[in-house]
Design a protein around this motif. Structure first.
Motif, short mmCIF file in Angstrom:
data_model
loop_
_atom_site.label_atom_id
_atom_site.label_comp_id
_atom_site.label_asym_id
_atom_site.label_seq_id
_atom_site.Cartn_x
_atom_site.Cartn_y
_atom_site.Cartn_z
N ALA A 51 0.83 -1.21 0.00
CA ALA A 51 0.00 0.00 0.00
C ALA A 51 0.86 1.26 0.00
CB ALA A 51 -0.93 -0.01 1.22
N ILE A 52 1.95 1.23 0.77
CA ILE A 52 2.84 2.40 0.84
C ILE A 52 3.54 2.63 -0.49
CG2 ILE A 52 4.95 3.31 1.90
CD1 ILE A 52 4.04 1.94 4.50
N VAL A 53 4.02 1.53 -1.12
CA VAL A 53 4.72 1.68 -2.41
C VAL A 53 3.74 2.12 -3.50
CG1 VAL A 53 6.00 0.44 -4.19
CG2 VAL A 53 6.52 0.05 -1.79
N THR A 54 2.49 1.65 -3.44
CA THR A 54 1.47 2.13 -4.38
C THR A 54 1.27 3.63 -4.22
OG1 THR A 54 0.33 -0.02 -4.32
CG2 THR A 54 -0.93 1.87 -5.13
N LEU A 113 10.66 1.93 -7.72
CA LEU A 113 9.35 1.74 -7.12
C LEU A 113 8.52 0.71 -7.89
CD1 LEU A 113 8.50 5.44 -6.21
CD2 LEU A 113 9.10 3.59 -4.64
N THR A 114 8.68 0.66 -9.21
CA THR A 114 7.95 -0.32 -10.00
C THR A 114 8.41 -1.74 -9.66
OG1 THR A 114 7.67 1.27 -11.82
CG2 THR A 114 7.35 -1.07 -12.34
N ALA A 115 9.72 -1.93 -9.55
CA ALA A 115 10.26 -3.25 -9.17
C ALA A 115 9.80 -3.63 -7.77
CB ALA A 115 11.78 -3.24 -9.25
N PHE A 116 9.80 -2.67 -6.86
CA PHE A 116 9.36 -2.90 -5.48
C PHE A 116 7.88 -3.27 -5.46
CE2 PHE A 116 10.17 -1.07 -0.94
CZ PHE A 116 10.00 -2.34 -0.42
N TRP A 117 7.07 -2.57 -6.23
CA TRP A 117 5.62 -2.85 -6.30
C TRP A 117 5.37 -4.26 -6.83
CZ3 TRP A 117 1.80 -4.32 -9.59
CH2 TRP A 117 0.48 -4.03 -9.24
N TYR A 118 6.08 -4.64 -7.88
CA TYR A 118 5.94 -5.97 -8.47
C TYR A 118 6.33 -7.06 -7.47
CZ TYR A 118 6.68 -9.86 -11.74
OH TYR A 118 6.63 -11.08 -12.37
N LEU A 119 7.43 -6.84 -6.77
CA LEU A 119 7.91 -7.79 -5.78
C LEU A 119 6.91 -7.97 -4.65
CD1 LEU A 119 10.12 -9.46 -4.34
CD2 LEU A 119 11.07 -7.30 -3.52
N LEU A 120 6.38 -6.87 -4.13
CA LEU A 120 5.43 -6.95 -3.02
C LEU A 120 4.11 -7.56 -3.47
CD1 LEU A 120 6.14 -3.51 -1.33
CD2 LEU A 120 6.69 -5.77 -0.42
N ALA A 121 3.71 -7.31 -4.71
CA ALA A 121 2.49 -7.92 -5.23
C ALA A 121 2.65 -9.44 -5.28
CB ALA A 121 2.18 -7.38 -6.63
N SER A 122 3.81 -9.89 -5.69
CA SER A 122 4.11 -11.33 -5.71
C SER A 122 4.00 -11.93 -4.32
CB SER A 122 5.51 -11.56 -6.29
OG SER A 122 5.89 -12.91 -6.19
N CYS A 123 4.55 -11.23 -3.32
CA CYS A 123 4.50 -11.73 -1.95
C CYS A 123 3.07 -11.70 -1.39
CB CYS A 123 5.42 -10.90 -1.06
SG CYS A 123 7.18 -11.07 -1.46
N ARG A 128 5.25 -16.93 -6.43
CA ARG A 128 6.57 -16.47 -6.88
C ARG A 128 6.50 -16.19 -8.38
NH1 ARG A 128 12.50 -19.03 -5.45
NH2 ARG A 128 13.68 -17.82 -6.98
N TRP A 129 6.19 -14.95 -8.71
CA TRP A 129 6.06 -14.58 -10.12
C TRP A 129 7.42 -14.57 -10.79
CZ3 TRP A 129 2.41 -9.78 -9.27
CH2 TRP A 129 1.15 -10.26 -8.91
N LYS A 130 7.39 -14.68 -12.11
CA LYS A 130 8.62 -14.65 -12.89
C LYS A 130 9.35 -13.32 -12.69
CE LYS A 130 10.33 -15.31 -17.61
NZ LYS A 130 9.95 -15.57 -19.03
N GLY A 131 10.62 -13.41 -12.37
CA GLY A 131 11.43 -12.21 -12.18
C GLY A 131 11.37 -11.64 -10.77
N SER A 132 10.74 -12.36 -9.82
CA SER A 132 10.62 -11.84 -8.45
C SER A 132 11.99 -11.67 -7.79
CB SER A 132 9.75 -12.76 -7.60
OG SER A 132 8.44 -12.82 -8.10
N VAL A 133 12.86 -12.68 -7.97
CA VAL A 133 14.20 -12.60 -7.37
C VAL A 133 15.00 -11.47 -8.01
CG1 VAL A 133 16.38 -13.82 -7.02
CG2 VAL A 133 14.21 -15.03 -6.73
N ALA A 134 14.86 -11.31 -9.33
CA ALA A 134 15.55 -10.21 -10.01
C ALA A 134 15.03 -8.86 -9.49
CB ALA A 134 15.34 -10.31 -11.52
N ALA A 135 13.72 -8.80 -9.17
CA ALA A 135 13.15 -7.57 -8.64
C ALA A 135 13.74 -7.24 -7.28
CB ALA A 135 11.62 -7.71 -8.54
#
Length: 211
Positions: A51-54, A113-123, A128-135
């Motif tokens: 929510a904060i990163v959004t 922030l986009t990478a952080f948002w994608y990572l948190l969405a996965s969590c 474990r979405w594709k590219g989560s570790v790279a994010a």
């Protein structure tokens, strides 16, 4: 049972420890140097961070599309966006400085922030979405380049100088810059590189067990 736990090293003092599962409110602290090695994370904590990163992304968008200030010198009025400063530096021939401001105030915060948002969405969805570790590595690498808090302070310092030359009127964009700086600092306080990697690893192990 430590026989099934993976032995790890403290990044500060290289003392050995076992990365056991933690319960709510628990932290794993190095007994030698006192460094926090691991913090308990569950979905509710990721949801708060998401929510904060959004909010950060919304503030970043608004900070770039609304004027920060109006500068009036002898009747000549100019409304300033962040990109206005970049273009002004570029047209005056200071392209390295323009590139630095563009990257540190617009491009890199957006990527971070986009990478952080994608990572948190996965969590949050516990997948474990594709590219989560790279994010995770992307967020960690770009964190020092998210310079919006620095940009906010620099803007205040510039206004003090410009106020001697003309009249300055703050606009709504200044509010969004301040909010972005504040929420970015809060978001980075919630980021734990090692803990999130372990959480992703745990999700992958659980998915393998179900299959």
């Amino acid at each position: 049972n430590t026989a099934h736990q993976k032995q790890k090293k403290c990044p500060d003092c290289v003392a050995s420890y076992y990365g056991r599962q933690l319960n709510s409110g628990e932290e794993l602290i190095c007994c030698c140097c006192g460094k926090r090695l691991k913090k308990y994370y569950d979905v509710s904590l990721f949801q708060k961070a998401w929510a904060i990163v959004t909010t950060c992304l919304i503030c970043l968008f608004m900070a770039n599309v609304t004027p920060i200030m109006v500068f009036d010198v002898s009747g000549n009025t100019q409304s300033n966006l962040i990109i206005t400063g970049v273009l002004s530096l570029l047209f005056q021939g200071y392209w390295p400085l323009a590139l630095l401001v563009f990257c540190s105030a617009i491009l890199l915060p957006l990527l971070h922030l986009t990478a952080f948002w994608y990572l948190l969405a996965s969590c949050c969805f516990q997948q474990r979405w594709k590219g989560s570790v790279a994010a995770v590595h992307c967020v960690n690498a770009l964190a020092p380049w998210n310079l919006m808090p620095v940009f906010a302070v620099a803007t205040m310092a510039a206004v003090v100088k410009l106020d001697q030359l003309g009249t300055i009127e703050w606009k709504i964009g200044a509010f969004w810059v301040a909010m972005l700086a504040l929420t970015s600092l809060v978001a980075m306080r919630l980021f734990d590189h090692g803990a999130i990697l372990e959480y992703l690893e745990g999700m992958e192990n659980n998915s393998h067990k179900r299959t």
